[in-house]
Design an enzyme around this catalytic site. Structure first.
Site, short mmCIF file in Angstrom:
data_model
loop_
_atom_site.label_atom_id
_atom_site.label_comp_id
_atom_site.label_asym_id
_atom_site.label_seq_id
_atom_site.Cartn_x
_atom_site.Cartn_y
_atom_site.Cartn_z
N LYS A 296 0.86 -1.19 0.00
CA LYS A 296 0.00 0.00 0.00
C LYS A 296 0.89 1.24 0.00
O LYS A 296 1.54 1.56 1.00
CB LYS A 296 -0.90 0.06 1.23
N CYS B 125 13.51 11.29 7.53
CA CYS B 125 13.58 10.86 8.92
C CYS B 125 15.01 10.89 9.46
O CYS B 125 15.20 10.85 10.68
CB CYS B 125 12.97 9.48 9.10
N GLU C 282 9.58 15.75 16.00
CA GLU C 282 9.94 15.71 14.58
C GLU C 282 9.08 16.69 13.79
O GLU C 282 7.86 16.55 13.72
CB GLU C 282 9.75 14.28 14.03
#
Length: 502
Positions: free
Chosen positions: A198, A306, A404
């Site tokens: 997905k 990230c 973050e």
């Protein structure tokens, strides 16, 4: 510390700021058993938006649990044969995939740029790295070794077998749609598994394009793609009884949800989640090189990475000089739409909601009295553009330095001792990556051992290679992408013991 605010950034745009990729778009259906299908139910389509222009460039199907079920059934059937192939046969298929992507490089770059707003340098690197990932895994799959067979109990010969786990469910993120798909697809197939993938509903186009160009060229059913929302498609993948392992690259929240659901059927989980990478700059470091390193690694892909170098911890004795260098470096970044030229380095945020989240984080930092040494605002006009930003005088524990942001934002804190630097770096709930900047050979060996991060660079940041693993500790998840360790993650070992003394 104080710096002189440079001139404001502007968004560079082409005269005709559009990217017409309509002629090369893939079909909008799900890719199941080697062909595109419309899906099991009539649901509202999902619009795919170009974040640089805010224009809808395509629509894809919103998948259902029934669509996932159909894809898993195809994967189960295909895996029975695929799992019995030899490493050479699987390597040949992976090399073929790499060659097909290479032959369609221009189309992949155009689609990825239109779907994500990435500048030319970023999409070129993405496609090049995607090709290299498949080629590396093709070779790596033929070099695996295990414990030697032998008699470890009297009159009993033991053999260790490495087997596929079966069908793997994959959920990929929006920041590197094609590359993150490759990081999963390549080792999963190399280990003899099939998969149901997905892609992010925001960036599904390059993954669908990959399915389109591979259709009829690789065994049907080993790669299946179902588009849709995480709460339906992702949920069904996580809970499906015929899926043996779920691999996700995404947010911590997404990882927690997948792990919780997967735990009900005790299936394995491979999670590559968020990060807040500290950049520890010691007083003996080459400060200009460190500033240039943060410019590149903190703002690559507009900071939507990230592993981005987003949290600088610099020794108080050199903080002013380092910050002056960093602001000078960041002030030269060129913001714009990819069509504006090859000099564009910073594209837009991926979506309106993410754009608003980054804006909110900057507003909170400003309200807290933090110093915007450069940037700090959204840019006016069409597209989800944020100024490259450096925030200084950041106190320990500040929200902007612990959460973050996932945008073009770098914070600068100071430390006074080696012990404080290590403690402050490790206080992050994330543990994906970090870097250390020093000319001291002792520090370069000692400090990385003390940092609780899956990757620690010394005098570099965000340098990756297929031969070495990528993955984190703590809130950044578990499991490893790239390298032989990824093949281990997508395999299982079986011990066969033969009694030959009877």
């Amino acid at each position: 510390m104080t710096t002189t605010q440079p001139e404001a950034f502007t968004v560079h745009r082409a005269e005709n700021n559009t990217s017409d990729v309509s002629a090369i778009l893939p079909p909008a259906g799900h890719f199941i058993a080697g062909t595109f299908v419309p899906g099991a139910a009539s649901t509202a389509p999902i619009d795919v938006v170009n974040p640089a222009t805010e224009e809808v460039i395509a629509s894809v199907h919103a998948g259902t649990a029934a669509d996932v079920d159909a894809a898993v059934a195809a994967a189960v059937s295909a895996q029975r044969t695929w799992g019995n192939t030899t490493p050479k046969e699987r390597a040949d298929v992976l090399n073929l995939i790499a060659n097909i992507i290479e032959a369609n490089r221009a189309a992949f770059e155009a689609i990825e740029s239109a779907n994500t707003g990435k500048p030319a340098a970023v999409v070129e690197d993405d496609v090049t790295s995607t090709i290299d990932t498949f080629r590396f895994m093709a070779g790596a799959s033929r070099t695996l070794t295990s414990m030697a067979g032998g008699d470890y109990a009297t009159d009993h010969t033991s053999v260790i077998l490495r087997e596929p786990v079966g069908v793997v469910g994959v959920i990929t993120p929006w920041n590197y749609p094609l590359l993150m798909a490759a990081w999963k697809i390549a080792p999963i197939l190399a280990a003899g598994n099939s998969l149901v993938l997905k892609p992010s509903e925001q960036t599904p186009l390059s993954t669908l394009k990959l399915a389109e160009v591979l259709a009829g060229r690789i065994p049907n059913g080993i790669l299946n793609v179902v588009t849709g929302q995480g709460r339906t498609v992702g949920q069904r993948i996580s809970e499906h009884p015929d899926i043996a392992l779920v691999a996700l690259t995404g947010s911590v929240v997404s990882g927690q949800s997948v792990a919780e659901t997967a735990a009900r059927s005790v299936k394995r989980v491979h999670l590559e989640l968020g990060g807040k990478a500290p950049v520890v700059v010691f007083p003996d470091a080459d400060l200009r090189a460190a500033a240039a390193g943060v410019r590149n690694a903190g703002f690559w892909n507009a900071g939507q990475d990230c592993g981005a170098a987003c949290r600088v911890l610099v020794h108080e004795s050199v903080a002013e000089e380092f910050t002056r260098n960093l602001v000078s470096e960041v002030s030269t970044l060129v913001v714009g739409a990819p069509e504006a030229g090859d000099d564009v380095e910073i594209g837009p945020m991926i979506s309106r909601p993410h754009f608003e989240r980054v804006k909110a984080a900057l507003s909170e930092a400003r309200a807290a009295g933090l110093t915007m040494a450069v940037g700090g605002s959204a840019l006016d006009g069409t597209g989800y553009f944020i100024e490259p930003t450096v925030i200084t005088d950041v106190p320990a524990g500040a929200a902007i330095a612990t959460h973050e942001i996932f945008g073009p934002v770098v914070t600068v804190e100071t430390f006074s001792s080696e012990e404080e630097a290590v403690a402050r770096a490790n206080e992050s709930p994330y543990g994906l990556s970090a870097s250390v900047w020093t000319r001291d050979s002792s520090l370069s060996l000692r400090i990385p051992k003390q940092l609780d991060f899956g990757t620690v660079w010394v005098n570099a940041h965000l340098v990756l290679a297929c031969e070495v693993p990528w993955g984190g500790f703590k809130g950044s998840g578990y499991g490893r992408d790239l390298s032989l360790y990824a093949l281990d993650d997508y395999s299982r070992t079986k011990h066969v013991m033969i009694n030959h003394g009877a």
